[in-house]
Design a protein around this motif. Structure first.
Motif, short mmCIF file in Angstrom:
data_model
loop_
_atom_site.label_atom_id
_atom_site.label_comp_id
_atom_site.label_asym_id
_atom_site.label_seq_id
_atom_site.Cartn_x
_atom_site.Cartn_y
_atom_site.Cartn_z
N LYS A 261 -35.58 -38.86 24.92
CA LYS A 261 -36.49 -40.39 24.64
C LYS A 261 -35.90 -40.97 24.35
N LEU A 262 -36.72 -42.71 25.04
CA LEU A 262 -35.80 -43.39 24.70
C LEU A 262 -37.08 -44.90 24.00
N GLU A 263 -36.57 -45.23 23.54
CA GLU A 263 -36.76 -46.79 23.47
C GLU A 263 -36.95 -48.15 23.60
N SER A 264 -35.84 -48.47 24.27
CA SER A 264 -35.62 -49.55 25.02
C SER A 264 -34.67 -49.54 25.87
N VAL A 265 -34.79 -50.61 26.84
CA VAL A 265 -33.86 -50.28 28.59
C VAL A 265 -33.58 -51.89 28.04
N ARG A 266 -32.22 -51.90 28.47
CA ARG A 266 -31.65 -53.80 29.19
C ARG A 266 -31.35 -53.64 30.23
N PHE A 267 -31.79 -54.80 30.89
CA PHE A 267 -32.12 -54.84 33.14
C PHE A 267 -30.89 -55.98 33.35
N ASP A 273 -22.11 -61.08 43.00
CA ASP A 273 -21.90 -61.64 41.90
C ASP A 273 -21.60 -62.58 40.68
N GLY A 274 -22.67 -63.16 40.21
CA GLY A 274 -22.52 -64.04 39.85
C GLY A 274 -22.59 -63.56 38.20
N GLU A 275 -23.14 -65.03 37.33
CA GLU A 275 -23.84 -64.85 36.13
C GLU A 275 -24.66 -63.81 36.05
N ALA A 276 -25.38 -62.64 35.34
CA ALA A 276 -26.20 -61.80 35.25
C ALA A 276 -27.01 -62.70 34.54
N VAL A 277 -28.15 -62.51 34.54
CA VAL A 277 -29.51 -62.66 33.91
C VAL A 277 -30.25 -60.98 33.04
N TYR A 278 -31.07 -61.69 31.88
CA TYR A 278 -30.62 -59.76 30.69
C TYR A 278 -31.90 -60.11 30.77
N LYS A 279 -32.91 -59.14 30.54
CA LYS A 279 -34.15 -59.07 30.00
C LYS A 279 -34.39 -57.12 29.18
N ASP A 280 -34.95 -57.54 28.01
CA ASP A 280 -35.28 -56.38 26.68
C ASP A 280 -36.41 -55.75 27.52
N VAL A 281 -36.36 -54.53 27.59
CA VAL A 281 -37.68 -53.90 27.79
C VAL A 281 -37.96 -53.06 26.39
N THR A 282 -39.17 -52.31 25.97
CA THR A 282 -39.32 -52.06 24.90
C THR A 282 -40.59 -51.25 26.11
N THR A 283 -40.06 -49.96 26.07
CA THR A 283 -40.55 -48.66 26.38
C THR A 283 -41.80 -48.10 26.30
#
Length: 640
Positions: A261-267, A273-283
């Protein structure tokens, strides 16, 4: 072994849910589905147990469109007694989530026993051709999930490159048909894919699209997977042309393919190849192994993004706060085009892949003729191989775009939205409300006006009745941004004819020999994929001649010209870049102007951006709308 190939047809069969009839949805959301059956065989399974096995091991997973053991709808019937092969197909992308694992069985849900049955598995390649690799007898079935294992010699290792069509034989009795209470089970409140509910009718597997997803799954041994792993299944990024400085609306689906099981994922989301934008998701749903869920996010396109073609790269960055292990399943790339300004679209090119042997043709053709009479649209009918109206050099288009007949593309553009095809069909609408055919095609034409064009098309044509020589001159402007987006560009010129009397299937076995066909492709004046044009300081010009055959009526001929990216050959790999950037058409002997330059603008005006009434505006303050761009002595109407 049983061989199969791709064939899309419409299911003329009704299924029933209790006493409620369920109609088959033939909207453009129907994906092409396998398959055409060329033979039939049954493979013995001496090691198989005598009945269903119900409990999956901790290292096994049911993989399909239904989630876990959930059943939403029970008791659906076909309403005609008989035996039916029913199933679903998982694409190579979906199977790639389980690369290195093994298929060890098939499971299916029933609301009551149907006696004996079969389970089957087809391996299908990317072209839709494949073969049956397993067909095993199931001696008895029971209510609930029936888990049927393969013997060890039949187990299939998943390479991630194959797609699999799998299912079971459903037996419906006379009593079930009469009472409209069958044994089929479904998951969800609507169909999630054209592949998720398939039925074999005659020699063809066909799609049922308005019940929900059939409860059928592959049993996969997942013991080789890591404890924590997330796979990105799909991503919808809207149309492929993105204005620099705007935002991309992204919807994506991911699956917990690990063992725990997992609780969170960061995409992470990165342009090239530029700078990344991140989003944290609670599953939520995806907290359980094997389960999937959907998320949405807006990603800005930086002002520093260069004009041209780019990739939006999505990746799994962290799982439960820890760095995710590198895996191809945790990555997804979607191409798009970044631009600042483009020309106005003159006409949308509606290309119909038609058939003299399809009874749907007469239902839609009159409505397409109405579309063709609109000033902002041009329709061309391309017929199938072997038919009297077919043009040999156009047949590659049927192979690339046609999944049923008739169907159509709008500017050969791929709209995405999770669909398997560039083309759409309006056949089912024509059967009960023909006006929806016209309205449906107009949706694409009106939407295309919001897309940028990067070349203009002006046509001048003439016809010499004594020599029957057609003379065509095409010229136009090429946008400053076009080379960065397209590289070389190509011009395609076609001749199409109205009022051609010929054969047409009208329904059943009735064939009319006096049917009037319109907008029929007659010939290419260029190569079918277009001739490369020379960009001469932002302008191009081309001249062509053609001798009209004696039986063609010059009064019924129109000249069609459009511009695309230049290709030696259009293939499935590059067709997403082969869309028509602009089109124009004219009756033979007439002239179609470009209308891309403001006639009232003085040639001495300074470079810059102007409103339509000639007021110069600052590039940073120009709102969305239509403007005149003055650059290096040239003027163009553009959309911002």
């Amino acid at each position: 072994m049983k061989k199969i190939s791709i064939l899309m047809m419409l299911l003329m069969q009704c299924l029933f849910m209790s006493a409620q009839q369920v109609e088959i949805d033939a909207s453009r959301g129907v994906a092409y589905v396998p398959a055409h059956i060329q033979g039939k065989s049954v493979m013995a399974a001496p090691a198989m147990a005598g009945g269903p096995q119900r409990a999956l091991a901790s290292t096994e997973r049911g993989v399909g469109y239904s989630q876990g053991d959930s059943i939403t709808v029970k008791g659906v019937c076909v309403a005609t007694a008989g035996s039916y092969d029913m199933g679903a197909m998982l694409t190579a992308k979906m199977m790639n989530n389980y690369k290195g694992c093994k298929i060890v069985g098939v499971r299916f849900a029933l609301s009551k026993s149907i006696g004996s049955s079969n389970i089957f598995i087809y391996k299908v390649d990317s072209q839709g051709h494949g073969e049956e690799v397993v067909r095993n007898k199931v001696r008895r079935t029971a209510e609930g999930w029936n888990d049927v294992r393969l013997n060890s010699a039949q187990e299939i290792e998943i390479t991630g490159e194959d797609q699999f069509l799998f299912g079971f034989t459903y037996n419906e009795t006379e009593e079930m048909a009469a009472s409209k209470k069958g044994a089929l089970c479904f998951y969800g409140n609507k169909v999630s894919s054209g592949y998720s509910t398939l039925i074999l009718q005659g020699e063809d597997f066909m799609s049922i699209t308005n019940i929900s997803d059939l409860c059928v799954q592959l049993i996969v041994d997942v013991s080789s997977l890591p404890k924590k792993m997330v796979s990105i299944n799909s991503m919808l990024n809207g149309v492929s042309y993105k204005k620099i400085g705007s935002e991309m609306d992204i919807m994506m689906t991911y699956t917990n393919t690990g063992l725990e099981k997992l609780e969170s994922v960061r995409f992470g989301f990165r342009i090239d190849d530029g700078e990344a934008v991140y989003k944290d998701v609670t599953t939520k749903e995806a907290s359980t192994p094997g389960m999937s869920e959907t998320m949405s996010i807006q990603i800005p396109i930086p002002e520093s993004t260069a004009v041209g073609r780019h990739n939006l790269n999505v990746f799994v960055d962290k799982i439960d706060g820890e760095a995710a292990s590198e895996s191809e399943q945790g990555k997804y790339a979607d191409p798009f085009v970044a631009y600042n300004n483009g020309f106005l679209r003159q006409q949308s090119y509606i290309e119909t892949y038609n058939s003299q042997n399809s009874a749907y043709g007469p239902l839609v053709n009159d409505e397409y003729t109405k579309v063709d009479k609109d000033n902002d649209a041009c329709v061309v009918n391309i017929y199938q191989k072997g038919e009297p109206l077919a043009v040999e050099s156009s047949l590659y288009l049927n192979d690339l775009y046609a999944y049923t007949f008739p169907c159509s593309t709008s500017n050969r553009f791929y709209y995405g939205m999770g669909e398997a095809h560039y083309a759409f069909d309006v056949n089912d609408y024509a059967a009960f409300m023909p006006s929806l055919v016209y309205d449906g095609v107009r949706v694409f034409i009106d939407e295309a006006k919001t897309f940028p064009s990067f070349a203009t098309v002006g046509i001048s044509s003439s016809f010499d009745s004594s020599t029957r020589e057609v003379s065509v001159d095409v010229s136009g402007d090429i946008a400053d941004e076009a080379p960065a987006i397209f590289g070389d560009m190509a011009l395609t010129i076609m001749l199409a004819e109205d009022n051609i009397v010929g054969n047409q299937l009208m329904g059943g076995t009735v064939v009319s020999k006096k049917y009037v066909h319109n907008q029929v492709l007659r010939a290419y004046m260029t190569q079918p994929q277009g001739d490369k044009i020379t960009n001469d300081n932002g302008k191009y010009a081309a001249h062509y001649t053609y001798t009209l055959p004696a039986e063609w009526k010059d009064a019924d001929i129109k000249v069609v010209a459009f511009v695309t990216k230049a290709f030696d050959k259009v293939t499935q790999e590059n067709m997403q870049m082969a869309d028509v950037t602009n089109c124009n058409s004219v009756k033979l002997g007439g002239t179609a102007a470009i209308n891309g330059v403001a006639a009232q603008e003085a040639s001495s005006a300074a470079d810059g951006i102007y409103t339509l009434d000639g007021v110069k505006v600052d590039s940073g303050s120009a709102l969305k709308g239509i403007y005149i761009i003055r650059h290096n002595g040239k003027s163009h109407k553009v959309m911002r």
